[in-house]
Scaffold this motif. Structure first.
Motif, PDB file in Angstrom:
ATOM      1  N   VAL A 118      35.393  -5.076  -0.072  1.00  0.00           N
ATOM      2  CA  VAL A 118      33.656  -4.900   0.318  1.00  0.00           C
ATOM      3  C   VAL A 118      33.075  -5.064   1.276  1.00  0.00           C
ATOM      4  CG1 VAL A 118      33.794  -7.325  -0.472  1.00  0.00           C
ATOM      5  CG2 VAL A 118      31.601  -6.227  -0.323  1.00  0.00           C
ATOM      6  N   VAL A 119      31.985  -4.253   1.927  1.00  0.00           N
ATOM      7  CA  VAL A 119      31.833  -4.734   3.198  1.00  0.00           C
ATOM      8  C   VAL A 119      30.479  -4.655   3.105  1.00  0.00           C
ATOM      9  CG1 VAL A 119      30.880  -2.900   5.904  1.00  0.00           C
ATOM     10  CG2 VAL A 119      33.094  -2.813   4.227  1.00  0.00           C
ATOM     11  N   HIS A 120      29.938  -5.705   3.792  1.00  0.00           N
ATOM     12  CA  HIS A 120      28.403  -6.177   3.576  1.00  0.00           C
ATOM     13  C   HIS A 120      27.356  -5.668   4.158  1.00  0.00           C
ATOM     14  CE1 HIS A 120      28.880 -10.141   0.564  1.00  0.00           C
ATOM     15  NE2 HIS A 120      29.542  -8.991   0.307  1.00  0.00           N
ATOM     16  N   GLY A 121      26.013  -5.535   4.575  1.00  0.00           N
ATOM     17  CA  GLY A 121      25.384  -5.227   5.419  1.00  0.00           C
ATOM     18  C   GLY A 121      24.194  -6.001   5.727  1.00  0.00           C
ATOM     19  N   VAL A 122      24.831  -6.791   7.480  1.00  0.00           N
ATOM     20  CA  VAL A 122      24.034  -8.069   7.429  1.00  0.00           C
ATOM     21  C   VAL A 122      22.757  -7.540   7.745  1.00  0.00           C
ATOM     22  CG1 VAL A 122      24.288 -10.423   8.707  1.00  0.00           C
ATOM     23  CG2 VAL A 122      26.279  -9.375   7.029  1.00  0.00           C
ATOM     24  N   ARG A 123      22.091  -7.809   7.413  1.00  0.00           N
ATOM     25  CA  ARG A 123      20.059  -7.515   8.635  1.00  0.00           C
ATOM     26  C   ARG A 123      20.080  -8.391   9.552  1.00  0.00           C
ATOM     27  NH1 ARG A 123      17.307  -8.153   2.769  1.00  0.00           N
ATOM     28  NH2 ARG A 123      19.059  -9.651   2.233  1.00  0.00           N
TER      29      ARG A 123
END
Length: 260
Positions: A118-123
């Motif tokens: 999984v890859v999370h987009g960190v805002r």
């Protein structure tokens, strides 16, 4: 090519003003990277023209929900509808369009280069009201204590998953769960998932109407609206029951053969 078939899934509620343009922008950036691209929009009984705005677009499938259920259940419905298409990769993003198309391409490339589950987009540069940013930070601290390590932007809606990892998470949560991404983040941190974090730009919601947010209160509210306060209280109780207490069902998730 990063994937033979990519599904991008979106929960949406009253997003007619911006959703088709958002989809066009994503398509422009990720289309060249995949063999097949499908958008799946789970519409949470919008009262505007969201569904009409998406009709007759070849790569968009609209999944109207039977009743209005809120963000969490609609996000889960979008995930499940996307998985039913048997994609090689799946990306989730909210239909309010608070991200830029180029970051979707960056996420796919990060998925390919790292082999992550999984890859999370960190805002960064978030423009949400202060109380939503504060709530995210508070939940993040709680999750860090439970997981034994910090999870950046614990509730981010921009996530890329491999299907086998996502199925395990979906099987562990009820269909009506309020904060699926909080549960997912905690389970991933505890359970052997290979997670990568990618800094992504956050922009204001696309569209001027205050009725489009799935969270209530509109985009210009200065204090937490009653609906959000009630939601936060219910979400904390849910997090305790499903993820935090000893013996909670999501504490038992284990992903075998995760990527290093």
């Amino acid at each position: 090519m990063t994937a033979a078939h990519l599904a991008i899934v979106m929960p949406a509620y009253n997003e007619a003003e911006g959703i088709s343009g958002f989809i066009d922008e994503i398509r422009q950036h990720v289309g060249p990277l995949v063999g097949q691209l499908t958008f799946v929009v789970a519409d949470d009984r919008s009262t505007d023209a969201t569904v009409a705005a998406l009709q007759n677009i070849d790569d968009v499938r609209v999944e109207p929900q039977q009743v209005n259920r809120g963000h969490g259940p609609t996000a889960l419905a979008a995930y499940r509808a996307g998985l039913a298409l048997h994609p090689d990769l799946l990306v989730h993003v909210d239909g309010d369009g608070q991200f830029v198309g180029e970051d979707f391409a960056r996420m796919l490339k990060a998925m390919e280069s790292t082999g992550a589950d999984v890859v999370h987009g960190v805002r960064h540069s978030r423009t949400d009201p202060w109380y939503r940013r504060t709530l995210t930070s508070a939940v993040g601290m709680l999750i860090a204590l439970a997981a034994g390590r910090r999870v950046p932007d614990v509730n981010t809606p921009l996530r890329a998953y491999r299907p086998e990892a996502l199925r395990m998470l979906l099987d562990a949560v009820p269909a009506e769960v309020l904060v699926p991404h909080v549960h997912f983040s905690l389970a991933e941190a505890r359970s052997g998932f290979t997670v990568r974090y990618l800094s992504v730009r956050s922009i204001p919601r696309r569209g001027s109407s205050t009725s489009g947010t799935m969270w209530g209160g509109g985009v210009k509210a200065l204090v937490p609206p009653p609906r959000l306060r009630q939601f936060a209280n219910a979400a904390l109780q849910e997090a305790w029951q499903l993820s935090l207490r000893p013996g909670a069902p999501l504490r038992s998730i284990r992903l075998e053969n995760s990527r290093s």
